[in-house]
Design a protein around this motif. Structure first.
Motif: not given
Lengths: 355, 238
Positions: B56, B60, B64, B73-74, B77, B82, B86, B89-90
């Protein structure tokens, strides 16, 4: 997680099953039956001793005496033979052994024993005749002529009896005899004495001979006469093995082993105290010689010889060594059967090893 | 001879050894086998989980750094479940969005909040990575001792049996000692893989966490740049 747990359990089940199936009972060791072998540790001393055997027989690995006909064992017998009683004398051949006791020939020491010296008795016994030779009284003078006439006849046999008779005569006489007229003859001592002396010597010789005969008394002869049978020698130890070269008797190790010597040394060393720091003490050597009786007691005084070092140190250490020896007695831990080896013991003291 | 015969008939296969053992030794053996099963379950589980996490992370990072818009991307995702990078990131983007929707004033406060959000997510993720590694450590260190306990108890009972039989023949002693030693063997069997697995997984989890921390720092830097770019025109307009 549940999936992985199941996986793991399955894996374990697999491995365990495989292990149970394949790693079964391991092969057992098949050890061949081995006979237990008894092992004796024999000191070399025992082998080097003379073993009982026959002196004329050929040599063999194990020495054994001539085989005996009888088999009934006799306790504590040392000499081989068919006899009932264990005797040291060799057996006489060509004759049936009989139950007769035979004494061993008396040892030489006994034979050369000095015969009892002639006692001074004979001199005393002869003395009663002497008054006759000496002009003691007038009354006695009458006896003198008798001696002159028969100098060798009577006095030999009963000199003691004669004297009382004379005395009795002398007592009876005085009435008849005109006393003053007869001159008393001067006694002749030389003629009278010579037979007496010879008699004395003869008697002494006779007694000597008698005493010599007494020392020759032999119990064997008497026993033989009484038994009316010929005495037979021989031991009582039975043997079944073939005769082979060996001594007359097994000599039990007559040497002290190292451990026994160490024991003796240890006993003495424990009792030996040395004053530490004594000058010259290390140069002193002391040698103690002592006689022991079979019970381990010291016979007489142990002789102590000290050498080297100063006079004072020598004296002090010698005294100490002597005390140590006396304190350690009796040496009853020594083996009795090796008494020959320790009847006389020489102990060397070295103070330098103690300091 | 009697004892020799006894030795010949004595069954020393694994199963018979287990069945001959006393209750305490049996319990110890069963417990150790359970511990071994648990150890291997964790090993399987962690191997799969770490591989998945690594995969993963790789995918990712590829997405990214592909130059795709962060907003896009947001959006893709945020709908999914997630984990790892990720998730971080979220979380960061969510915080960013919330702050901008309400009209954040201070760029420093916004930066701090985004960092906090990412830290919390990182801690949660690494905790998930290291879960159950503690039990591996426990089995690895205590397993031999438990096995040894079983052995000591087994030898003790077998010596009591020797005292009872009044015979010191090796054939009498051997089965008892063999069965007692089996407990130590099982203990080692469980403990050795546990120790190896614990060391390996701790190192792996450390590596993955470090990679995630690196991403968090990098992303934080990117966001901070974005904040400056977005807030300055506003301030200039005022």
């Amino acid at each position: 997680m549940k999936a992985s747990l199941a996986t793991s359990a399955a894996l374990h089940a697999l491995v365990l099953t495989w292990a149970l199936v394949s790693i079964g009972s391991p092969e057992s060791f098949d050890v061949a039956d081995v006979e237990a072998m008894p092992v004796d540790i024999v000191p070399i001393e025992e082998l080097t001793q003379i073993q009982q055997g026959d002196k004329k027989a050929p040599m063999a690995e194990k020495s054994a005496p001539v085989p005996t006909k009888r088999q009934d064992p006799v306790e504590n017998a040392e000499n081989s033979g068919d006899n009932d009683i264990d005797l040291k004398t060799p057996p006489t051949p060509n004759d049936k052994p009989q139950k007769t006791e035979t004494a061993a020939a008396p040892p030489k020491a006994e034979q050369t024993m000095p015969t009892p010296e002639p006692t001074p008795e004979p001199a005393e016994q002869v003395q009663p005749s002497e008054p006759a030779s000496t002009p003691a009284t007038e009354v006695a003078a009458e006896a003198a002529p008798k001696q002159e006439v028969t100098p060798e006849a009577t006095p030999e046999e009963k000199p003691a009896e004669e004297a009382p008779a004379e005395v009795a005569e002398a007592e009876a006489m005085p009435d008849n005899v005109p006393v003053p007229e007869i001159r008393p003859q001067p006694p002749q001592p030389q003629t009278a004495k010579t037979p007496d002396r010879k008699n004395e010597e003869k008697k002494q010789e006779q007694k000597k001979a008698a005493s010599a005969k007494e020392s020759d008394f032999n119990a064997d002869e008497v026993a033989a006469l009484l038994n009316k049978t010929e005495a037979k020698g021989g031991g009582a130890k039975r043997s079944t093995e073939t005769a082979s070269l060996g001594g007359k008797k097994t000599t039990g190790g007559s040497k002290l082993s190292m451990s026994e010597m160490d024991a003796l040394r240890g006993i003495i060393q424990n009792n030996w105290s040395i004053i530490p720091g004594m000058a010259d003490a290390t140069e002193v050597r002391i040698k103690v010689t002592m006689q022991l009786d079979p019970d381990g007691n010291i016979v007489g005084e142990p002789s102590v010889v000290a050498t080297g070092g100063s006079d004072a140190a020598r004296r002090a250490l010698a005294g100490g060594a002597r005390r140590a020896i006396l304190k350690s007695a009796p040496f009853d831990k020594l083996p009795k059967d090796k008494y020959d080896a320790w009847s006389e013991v020489v102990v060397n003291f070295d103070p330098s090893e103690m300091m | 001879m009697e004892q020799v015969g006894l030795a010949a008939t004595a069954d020393v296969s694994l199963w018979s050894l287990f069945m001959q053992a006393g209750l305490v030794v049996k319990l110890v053996m069963v417990g150790l086998i359970a511990a071994s099963i648990w150890t291997w379950a964790i090993v399987v589980d962690k191997t799969l989980a770490f591989n998945k996490a690594r995969r993963q992370l790789d995918s990712f990072e590829q997405v990214f750094w592909s130059g795709q818009s962060l907003e896009e991307l947001y959006r893709t995702l945020s709908d999914r479940q997630t984990s790892g990078m990720s998730a971080m990131f979220v979380a960061a983007m969510r915080e960013w969005k919330k702050s901008f929707e309400r009209g954040a004033r201070s760029p420093i406060g916004l930066q701090m909040r985004i960092d906090r959000a990412m830290d919390v997510t990182l801690a949660r993720e690494s905790e998930a990575l290291e879960a159950r590694l503690g039990s591996l450590a426990t089995i690895g260190s205590a397993g031999p001792f438990i096995g040894l306990f079983g052995t000591v108890v087994g030898i003790m009972t077998s010596f009591q049996a020797i005292a009872g039989s009044k015979s010191t023949n090796l054939a009498v002693v051997a089965p008892g000692i063999a069965e007692a030693l089996l407990a130590t063997a099982i203990g080692l069997l469980a403990a050795i893989p546990a120790v190896i697995a614990y060391n390996k997984f701790t190192a792996d989890a450390g590596k993955i966490t470090a990679r995630m921390e690196g991403f968090a720092d990098e992303f934080s830097a990117i966001l901070s740049r974005q904040i400056d770019e977005k807030l300055q025109p506003r301030q200039a307009a005022q």
